[in-house]
Design a protein around this motif. Structure first.
Motif, mmCIF file in Angstrom:
data_model
loop_
_atom_site.group_PDB
_atom_site.id
_atom_site.type_symbol
_atom_site.label_atom_id
_atom_site.label_comp_id
_atom_site.label_asym_id
_atom_site.label_seq_id
_atom_site.Cartn_x
_atom_site.Cartn_y
_atom_site.Cartn_z
ATOM 1 N N SER A 1 -0.921 -4.710 -11.687
ATOM 2 C CA SER A 1 -1.601 -5.983 -11.459
ATOM 3 C C SER A 1 -1.590 -6.356 -9.987
ATOM 4 O O SER A 1 -2.618 -6.686 -9.393
ATOM 5 N N SER A 2 -0.388 -6.292 -9.395
ATOM 6 C CA SER A 2 -0.282 -6.708 -7.998
ATOM 7 C C SER A 2 -1.047 -5.755 -7.087
ATOM 8 O O SER A 2 -1.708 -6.186 -6.125
ATOM 9 N N THR A 3 -0.937 -4.454 -7.360
ATOM 10 C CA THR A 3 -1.616 -3.472 -6.523
ATOM 11 C C THR A 3 -3.135 -3.646 -6.610
ATOM 12 O O THR A 3 -3.853 -3.617 -5.602
ATOM 13 N N ARG A 4 -3.613 -3.844 -7.838
ATOM 14 C CA ARG A 4 -5.057 -3.987 -8.024
ATOM 15 C C ARG A 4 -5.575 -5.202 -7.257
ATOM 16 O O ARG A 4 -6.624 -5.149 -6.608
ATOM 17 N N ASP A 5 -4.815 -6.274 -7.287
ATOM 18 C CA ASP A 5 -5.226 -7.468 -6.555
ATOM 19 C C ASP A 5 -5.293 -7.190 -5.053
ATOM 20 O O ASP A 5 -6.218 -7.616 -4.362
ATOM 21 N N MET A 6 -4.305 -6.420 -4.563
ATOM 22 C CA MET A 6 -4.302 -6.065 -3.138
ATOM 23 C C MET A 6 -5.518 -5.211 -2.800
ATOM 24 O O MET A 6 -6.217 -5.460 -1.797
ATOM 25 N N MET A 7 -5.827 -4.235 -3.649
ATOM 26 C CA MET A 7 -6.963 -3.347 -3.412
ATOM 27 C C MET A 7 -8.264 -4.159 -3.360
ATOM 28 O O MET A 7 -9.122 -3.931 -2.511
ATOM 29 N N ARG A 8 -8.361 -5.109 -4.285
ATOM 30 C CA ARG A 8 -9.567 -5.945 -4.322
ATOM 31 C C ARG A 8 -9.711 -6.691 -2.997
ATOM 32 O O ARG A 8 -10.779 -6.733 -2.392
ATOM 33 N N ARG A 9 -8.604 -7.232 -2.504
ATOM 34 C CA ARG A 9 -8.661 -8.043 -1.299
ATOM 35 C C ARG A 9 -8.965 -7.220 -0.046
ATOM 36 O O ARG A 9 -9.579 -7.709 0.889
ATOM 37 N N ILE A 10 -8.477 -5.953 -0.010
ATOM 38 C CA ILE A 10 -8.741 -5.159 1.206
ATOM 39 C C ILE A 10 -10.033 -4.366 1.081
ATOM 40 O O ILE A 10 -10.371 -3.567 1.962
ATOM 41 N N GLY A 11 -10.735 -4.555 -0.005
ATOM 42 C CA GLY A 11 -12.028 -3.898 -0.159
ATOM 43 C C GLY A 11 -11.935 -2.416 -0.461
ATOM 44 O O GLY A 11 -12.859 -1.657 -0.193
ATOM 45 N N GLY A 12 -10.817 -1.993 -0.971
ATOM 46 C CA GLY A 12 -10.717 -0.613 -1.449
ATOM 47 C C GLY A 12 -10.694 0.440 -0.367
ATOM 48 O O GLY A 12 -10.952 1.605 -0.626
ATOM 49 N N LYS A 13 -10.379 0.046 0.881
ATOM 50 C CA LYS A 13 -10.218 1.092 1.885
ATOM 51 C C LYS A 13 -9.237 0.634 2.981
ATOM 52 O O LYS A 13 -8.959 -0.554 3.126
ATOM 53 N N GLY A 14 -8.703 1.607 3.693
ATOM 54 C CA GLY A 14 -7.751 1.303 4.747
ATOM 55 C C GLY A 14 -6.393 1.927 4.464
ATOM 56 O O GLY A 14 -6.251 2.751 3.556
ATOM 57 N N ARG A 15 -5.422 1.533 5.313
ATOM 58 C CA ARG A 15 -4.072 2.081 5.146
ATOM 59 C C ARG A 15 -3.156 0.994 4.593
ATOM 60 O O ARG A 15 -3.266 -0.169 4.978
ATOM 61 N N VAL A 16 -2.269 1.399 3.689
ATOM 62 C CA VAL A 16 -1.356 0.420 3.080
ATOM 63 C C VAL A 16 0.078 0.945 3.123
ATOM 64 O O VAL A 16 0.324 2.141 3.265
ATOM 65 N N ILE A 17 0.993 -0.021 2.990
ATOM 66 C CA ILE A 17 2.427 0.310 2.984
ATOM 67 C C ILE A 17 2.961 0.110 1.576
ATOM 68 O O ILE A 17 2.553 -0.816 0.873
ATOM 69 N N HIS A 18 3.904 1.000 1.172
ATOM 70 C CA HIS A 18 4.501 0.901 -0.161
ATOM 71 C C HIS A 18 6.023 0.901 -0.005
ATOM 72 O O HIS A 18 6.622 1.925 0.315
ATOM 73 N N ILE A 19 6.628 -0.293 -0.183
ATOM 74 C CA ILE A 19 8.089 -0.405 -0.048
ATOM 75 C C ILE A 19 8.695 -0.470 -1.437
ATOM 76 O O ILE A 19 8.361 -1.350 -2.229
ATOM 77 N N GLY A 20 9.616 0.458 -1.729
ATOM 78 C CA GLY A 20 10.176 0.558 -3.071
ATOM 79 C C GLY A 20 11.568 -0.030 -3.190
ATOM 80 O O GLY A 20 12.217 -0.355 -2.193
ATOM 81 N N GLY A 21 12.025 -0.127 -4.439
ATOM 82 C CA GLY A 21 13.383 -0.604 -4.715
ATOM 83 C C GLY A 21 14.363 0.544 -4.631
ATOM 84 O O GLY A 21 14.311 1.333 -3.694
ATOM 85 N N LEU A 22 15.232 0.657 -5.602
ATOM 86 C CA LEU A 22 16.222 1.721 -5.605
ATOM 87 C C LEU A 22 15.684 2.894 -6.421
ATOM 88 O O LEU A 22 15.315 2.732 -7.577
ATOM 89 N N SER A 23 15.684 4.057 -5.808
ATOM 90 C CA SER A 23 15.040 5.207 -6.462
ATOM 91 C C SER A 23 15.724 5.563 -7.772
ATOM 92 O O SER A 23 15.133 6.184 -8.634
ATOM 93 N N ALA A 24 16.997 5.191 -7.908
ATOM 94 C CA ALA A 24 17.715 5.566 -9.120
ATOM 95 C C ALA A 24 17.296 4.722 -10.322
ATOM 96 O O ALA A 24 17.590 5.072 -11.455
ATOM 97 N N HIS A 25 16.641 3.608 -10.105
ATOM 98 C CA HIS A 25 16.355 2.706 -11.212
ATOM 99 C C HIS A 25 14.965 2.929 -11.779
ATOM 100 O O HIS A 25 13.978 2.957 -11.048
ATOM 101 N N SER A 26 14.912 3.068 -13.092
ATOM 102 C CA SER A 26 13.633 3.419 -13.703
ATOM 103 C C SER A 26 12.638 2.281 -13.539
ATOM 104 O O SER A 26 11.437 2.512 -13.493
ATOM 105 N N GLY A 27 13.108 1.051 -13.438
ATOM 106 C CA GLY A 27 12.191 -0.059 -13.204
ATOM 107 C C GLY A 27 11.422 0.156 -11.910
ATOM 108 O O GLY A 27 10.204 -0.015 -11.846
ATOM 109 N N ALA A 28 12.166 0.571 -10.881
ATOM 110 C CA ALA A 28 11.506 0.825 -9.599
ATOM 111 C C ALA A 28 10.599 2.049 -9.697
ATOM 112 O O ALA A 28 9.510 2.077 -9.126
ATOM 113 N N ARG A 29 11.045 3.050 -10.440
ATOM 114 C CA ARG A 29 10.211 4.230 -10.568
ATOM 115 C C ARG A 29 8.928 3.910 -11.343
ATOM 116 O O ARG A 29 7.853 4.427 -11.044
#
Lengths: 351, 382, 494
Positions: B196-224
């Motif tokens: 949901s959040s990603t799709r909203d971001m894509m809509r706002r940036i017009g579906g092109k450009g460079r984006v950053i993806h900051i994750g939580g803890l790799s060990a946690h399945s929620g973050a994965r």
């Protein structure tokens, strides 16, 4: 010089034996602390003095005890090993990853598996933990840097290796480890103890006999007491330090596997607290951080003290319906009290 | 599969998520929220009272479950129930909020909630649960710090006939739930939230450009799962590239996220279009770095949707957040556990999986004010 | 009267270390304190230095009762102590050690390194020492460390200076330098208590001498009225055959021993201590290695026994090469070291018996160690060296210096001794203990061991060695064998 030497020696031995079991006040300070804590919880917590509590104490102390044995060797040597928690983690992770390999139990760890494969997936990680300890020992001695720094680096290396091979996933462990961690041996009268307690007892006993009754154990004490004097007496102190750190890595590995068995799985968040609790246990028992003094008996008392504290505080917090978040605070407070009490009693003994 | 309480505010298509998804360790674990964010004054006071009581030589009888006094006991004709709760770790504001909710609604429903803090440590949580399995409980609700680690005590609870409900993180894998003794799993949908959040971001940036993806803890399945949700949406937009090639794991830590974020801003010569964070906390810590840089028009979206995040959406610093419905998860577990106990329902009557949806919140979705009300710790609804 | 002690008593456990001792010290005087090991000298001085706060009796300084509850309190009364056991900080430079806790600073609180180094060099020059004061203290030989210790005590601005065996590591020129300095301090009104086993030194520098025996005061005498003999008599309560009387006259060294060579060193070099050293020790021979402080003979002794690794060279024991710098190999083969610094050769917190069995655990006790087996192994050798008290479970640190050295010897007696290398073996020991240790060394030599003694004490070497090598600045410059030699000749050759 005496003429009747044999009889004279027996007389001296008699005096020594009489003195031994009384001991120095610093010897029994940890006992007093433990007794004080038990009495405290017996008075404040309903149903504390019952066999179930003893089972919990032993069960929760088992992993800690196994790891503390190796750490006792290292501390008596006058060194420290900060990598125990992460070596334990690595060993458990290696075991889990191997166990889920296609040639073993396969993904999920549910496949059929022969006993020798299980033996191999347990033995290989244990060997690797021994080698990790050996490596930190060799580097410590070779570089002449403090083991504090070397094992700090090893801690990160082991952590990174565990992250890398698990790819942060959860892994299953062999059924035998689960049984060691959770199945209980009935001891009659409805009282039963998990296998892990007996594993811990075996490791403690082996550690005690090694330290008190073998040359290696004596060299460990003397290397920690005065490294130069030990060297001048012909003790190869470098080898003693290396061996101490190797043993510590190995017991950390055993502890990691038992813990993984108890938790029935391996994930990266296990053993985070192991290092500090184990150091606390060893020091609570009265082993010096500066080397030369201590022993497995003391470490056992330290582990029991720590474990009783943990179980007692859990019960007390539940009984009083306090917010559970208060527990670490209380734990710190009582731990501090216990260490100070130990220190005061020990110092009184010295003067 | 059941969705509980379809809420008018939630633009959710039912069954948006495949239940076959293997979900593992703590979905939300590891977020070290500062204690200032414990939102309810009464709770903080209660905590402090407990602390002071404890330090005063543990005088007996003080402390007490903080919310009980405030909310009163439940309907007097019903016998009060006793329930044991544990979640990943109260250091995280998400978990702390869950505790408050369970205690608030426990008071209303006549359930005495006893809390055991997981402290983000599987051994500590296991030790605590081991110690209380012999006591009398009407039901138990656990968020395991690590999957499988609580299996033995749960099996024991099954022998004793105590229903166990797992929240968010599974206690054991889905296929072993019932044989181990877990009646039901109540969980948010991390993949959906990230989508949901990603799709909203894509809509706002017009579906092109460079984006950053900051994750939580790799060990946690929620973050994965959140990472998977992000990457699923990303595949639909071939003109969007991720800075650094993929997710940067920051262990839910604000400081790490800020450091990583700043170094990425420094390296890029062209303005970066957007950024997606696995938690509001990390996003909010990074937003100040945008000021006076070429990237100041960056679109930031995140996941969590609790008070701070909602305020940030209202103020416009955060473009969007998707609610991770902590209150609803805990309240649902509590409510269902209470029904099981009071109605003596059997294990076959209850569903195995309950997914509690969380809505996307932006300035345009129109649910911002409602969410601020529903997520308020005094109400504990979403 | 600057300092008065009345009825000082101190008990350790059941035994009285001091029993009603009186003691006074006028300003500008030097008072000698002598007694056997364990007579109570050190206890009395530790009380004065504030290290033993709980004692009975009364101490009055300047007519007022003094507070001696801590070393700090004692130093406020102007009491400074120079310890027999070195207490400097090895990792700091010589200059920093000299100014420990009172470095000169400018008005911004910055240390004035230049001034500090210059002053430190000047202080040491007063004592006849010329070294780089920027050197780390632990890189200096023991004697230099002792000099630094003394210089620090002297220059701390104290009114009462307690010197515990200050000359035990010093050679005669350094001792002369120190005494000159002490006399100068006395002229300035500093009072000093001088504790030593070197009775000649005590009689030389002090005007009054108090003799202690078994924690009681035997008497206080005018130094001028006493001879060395009468003092030793008072100390021991009996007459001893006075070997040291022989020191002053020339000794007739025997012909070079014809026995087989036990220890053979060739081309040993370790800069800056010694270079290209070759020497042989025959079975049943005792070789002395004489030199002033810093001549390198002490480091050479350590290197021969594997405690210090020479850069180049070869050491052979009974025709088999011994790896350099490997104490393990050396000890196994029977090449053992008795060093001056007991803090480095004993695990002082460990019980006596563990120190005794340490080197030869396997052969003496076996693979399975029990306390009873160890004590059975340790007691005979402890008795042989005459260690008192003979409670093997006591920690070594509770023993006096002489008895600690006996424990070191007992340790080696459990295994083979082919070559015995000693570095100042009797430093800080009383006459009785010294004789016992040296008697044992003679026994070992007579049984066929090769003995090498490195020392800065000519008397020791003259009395006990068959052959004397003299070292100066890292090389052997002279050998005395089969000829008559006296103290003066030895001193002049070094």
């Amino acid at each position: 010089m005496t003429t009747d030497v044999p009889r004279d020696i027996e007389r001296v031995l008699k005096t020594v034996r009489r003195g031994r079991w009384w001991g120095e006040p610093s010897d029994w300070a940890p006992f007093v602390t433990l007794a004080a804590i038990v009495v405290f919880f017996a008075l404040t917590t309903r149903g504390f003095l019952q066999p179930g509590t003893l089972r919990l104490v032993l069960q929760q102390g088992a992993v800690l005890a196994i790891v503390s044995v190796g750490l006792t060797f290292v501390l008596i040597c006058g060194e420290i090993d900060l990598s125990v928690g992460m070596v334990a983690l690595w060993t458990a992770c290696a075991c889990g990853v191997l166990f889920e390999c296609p040639f073993a139990a396969g993904e999920g760890g549910d496949g059929p598996v022969s006993w020798w494969v299980v033996a191999a997936v347990i033995a290989a990680p244990l060997l690797s933990s021994l080698l990790l300890g050996l490596a930190s020992g060799v580097v410590t001695v070779g570089s002449r840097l403090p083991s504090f720094i070397i094992t700090l680096a090893l801690m990160n290396i082991a952590d990174g290796m565990a992250r890398w091979i698990t790819n942060s996933e959860k892994f299953a462990v062999p059924g035998i480890l689960k049984r060691i961690g959770n199945d209980r041996i009935p001891l009659g009268g409805g009282f039963s103890l998990p296998y892990s307690v007996f594993v811990a007892a075996a490791v403690l006993l082996a550690g005690h006999l090694t330290l008190k009754h073998t040359r290696f154990g004596r060299f460990v004490y003397m290397t920690g007491g005065n490294r130069e004097a030990a060297r001048l007496a012909g003790v190869r102190t470098s080898r003693i330090v290396v061996a101490g750190l190797a043993i510590c890595g190995w017991t950390a590995g055993i502890g990691g596997l038992v813990n993984a068995g108890r938790l029935e799985s391996v994930t990266l968040d296990q053993n985070a607290d192991l290092l500090l609790s184990a150091v606390a246990c060893v020091v609570l028992g009265g082993t010096s951080l500066f080397g030369g003094e201590g022993g497995i008996g003391r470490t056992l008392i330290g582990v029991l003290t720590y474990s009783v504290l943990q179980v007692g505080l859990n019960a007390l917090v539940v009984q009083l319906e306090w917010d559970d978040r208060i527990r670490p605070f209380l734990m710190g407070l009582v731990l501090l009290g216990a260490l100070v009490l130990n220190g005061i009693l020990a110092r009184r003994g010295d003067s | 599969m059941t969705h509980d309480e379809a809420n008018v505010n939630e633009p959710i298509e039912p069954g948006a998520r495949a239940s076959s998804t293997a979900r593992g360790a703590a979905g939300v674990g590891g977020r070290h929220g500062d204690s200032d964010r414990l939102p309810d004054r009464a709770t903080r006071r209660g905590f402090l009272a407990g602390a002071m009581g404890a330090s005063a030589a543990m005088a007996a009888g003080c402390g007490g479950s903080p919310d009980k006094a405030a909310t009163g006991t439940g309907p007097s004709d019903r016998k009060p129930l006793r329930a044991a709760f544990s979640n990943a770790g109260l250091q995280s504001t998400w978990c702390a909020l869950g505790k408050q909710t369970a205690e608030l609604w426990g008071g209303l429903l006549g359930v005495d909630v006893q809390w055991f803090d997981g402290e983000f440590d599987p051994e500590k949580q296991r030790n605590k649960i081991d110690q209380i399995v012999d006591q009398d409980w009407d039901f138990c609700c656990f968020q395991a710090v690590a999957i499988d680690a609580l299996a033995p005590p749960v099996r024991y609870l099954k022998e004793r006939g105590v229903p166990v409900i797992s929240m968010d993180t599974l206690v054991v894998p889905m296929d072993k739930m019932r044989e181990t003794g877990v009646w039901m799993e109540v969980t948010p949908d991390h993949v959906f939230m990230a989508e949901s959040s990603t799709r909203d971001m894509m809509r706002r940036i017009g579906g092109k450009g460079r984006v950053i993806h900051i994750g939580g803890l790799s060990a946690h399945s929620g973050a994965r799962d959140r990472r998977r949700g992000f990457e699923q949406v990303l595949r639909e937009f071939p003109d969007v590239q991720v800075v650094g090639g993929g997710v940067v794991w920051c262990d839910w830590e604000k400081q790490k996220a800020r450091d990583a974020f700043e170094s990425m801003l420094q390296q890029e010569k062209e303005p970066i279009a957007g950024a997606f964070f696995h938690s509001d906390d990390m996003a909010l810590a990074c937003i100040p770095a945008l000021a006076n840089s070429i990237h100041k028009d960056m679109v930031i979206t995140a996941v969590d949707g609790q008070k701070e995040g909602l305020f940030a959406v209202r103020d416009g610093t955060l473009a969007a957040t998707t609610v991770n419905p902590v209150c609803r998860i805990h309240r649902t577990a509590l409510t269902i556990g209470q029904f099981i106990a009071r109605n003596r329902e059997s294990i076959d009557e209850v569903p195995e999986l309950v997914i509690t949806p969380g809505p996307l919140v932006t300035k345009d979705t129109g649910n911002l004010e409602a969410m601020l009300y529903l997520a308020d710790p005094r109400h504990g609804i979403v | 009267m600057l300092l008065e002690c009345r009825g000082i008593s101190k008990r350790f456990g059941g035994s009285a270390a001091l029993d009603g001792v009186d003691f006074e010290l006028p300003a500008g005087s030097a008072h000698g304190l002598v007694g056997s090991n364990g007579a109570g000298k050190s206890t009395l001085m530790r009380i004065l230095a504030g290290a033993l706060p709980s004692f009975e009796g009364r101490v009055v300084i300047d007519g007022r009762p003094a507070d001696l509850s801590s070393p700090r309190a004692a130093s406020r009364h102007g009491i400074a102590m120079v310890h027999q056991e070195l207490s400097g900080i090895g990792s700091l430079s010589v200059a920093e050690n000299l100014f420990l806790g009172r470095q000169p600073v400018d008005r911004f609180g910055r240390v004035r390194w230049g001034l500090m180094r210059a002053t430190a060099a000047a202080y040491l020059a007063e004592m006849g020492i010329d070294i780089d004061v920027r050197r780390r203290l632990d890189s200096c030989p023991l004697v230099l460390r002792q000099m630094v210790e003394i210089a620090r005590g002297i220059h701390s601005g104290a009114r009462i200076l307690i010197l515990d065996e200050p000359t035990s590591a010093l050679s005669p020129p350094e001792t002369r330098g120190l005494f000159g300095l002490l006399r100068e301090l006395r002229r300035r009104g500093v009072a000093m208590v001088y504790i030593s086993h070197f009775i000649e030194d005590v009689l030389d520098i002090c005007d009054r001498v108090t003799v202690l025996r078994d924690g009681r005061r035997v008497g206080t005498f005018d130094a001028g009225a006493m001879t060395k003999h009468s003092i030793v008599h008072a100390m021991l309560g009996r007459n001893v055959e006075d070997e040291e009387a022989g020191y002053e006259r020339a000794m007739e060294l025997p012909e070079r021993s014809a026995g087989p060579t036990v220890l053979d060193a060739r081309g040993l070099t370790r800069e800056p201590f010694f270079r290209e050293i070759s020497l042989q020790v025959a079975a049943g021979e005792c070789v002395g290695l004489y030199g002033f402080v810093g001549a390198g003979h002490q480091e050479l002794a350590h290197a021969l026994a594997g405690a210090l690794r020479p850069r180049t060279g070869q050491v052979r024991l009974e025709d088999r090469s011994v790896p350099l710098g490997d104490t393990h190999a050396a000890v196994r083969r029977g090449l053992v070291l008795v060093a001056a610094d007991r803090a480095a050769t004993l695990v002082r917190s460990a019980p006596i018996f563990m120190n005794v069995t340490l080197a030869h655990l396997r052969s003496a006790v076996g693979a399975w160690i029990t306390r009873a087996k160890e004590i059975r192994a340790a007691l005979p050798v402890l008795d042989r060296v005459g260690c008192v008290p003979r409670e093997p479970t006591r920690p070594v640190r509770s023993l006096s210096g002489g008895n600690q050295q006996k424990v070191v010897l007992a340790k080696w007696l459990l295994g083979p001794i082919r070559a015995l290398v000693m570095d100042e073996p009797t430093r800080g020991m009383d006459v009785g203990a010294k004789q016992e240790v040296l008697k044992l060394v003679r026994e070992l030599r007579d049984q066929g061991a090769g003995v090498l003694i490195a020392s800065t004490e000519p008397e020791l070497l003259l009395a006990h060695c068959d052959r004397i090598l003299v070292m100066r600045r890292g090389t052997i410059v002279r050998e005395f064998a089969g000829e008559s030699v006296d103290r003066g000749q030895l001193l002049r050759s070094a």
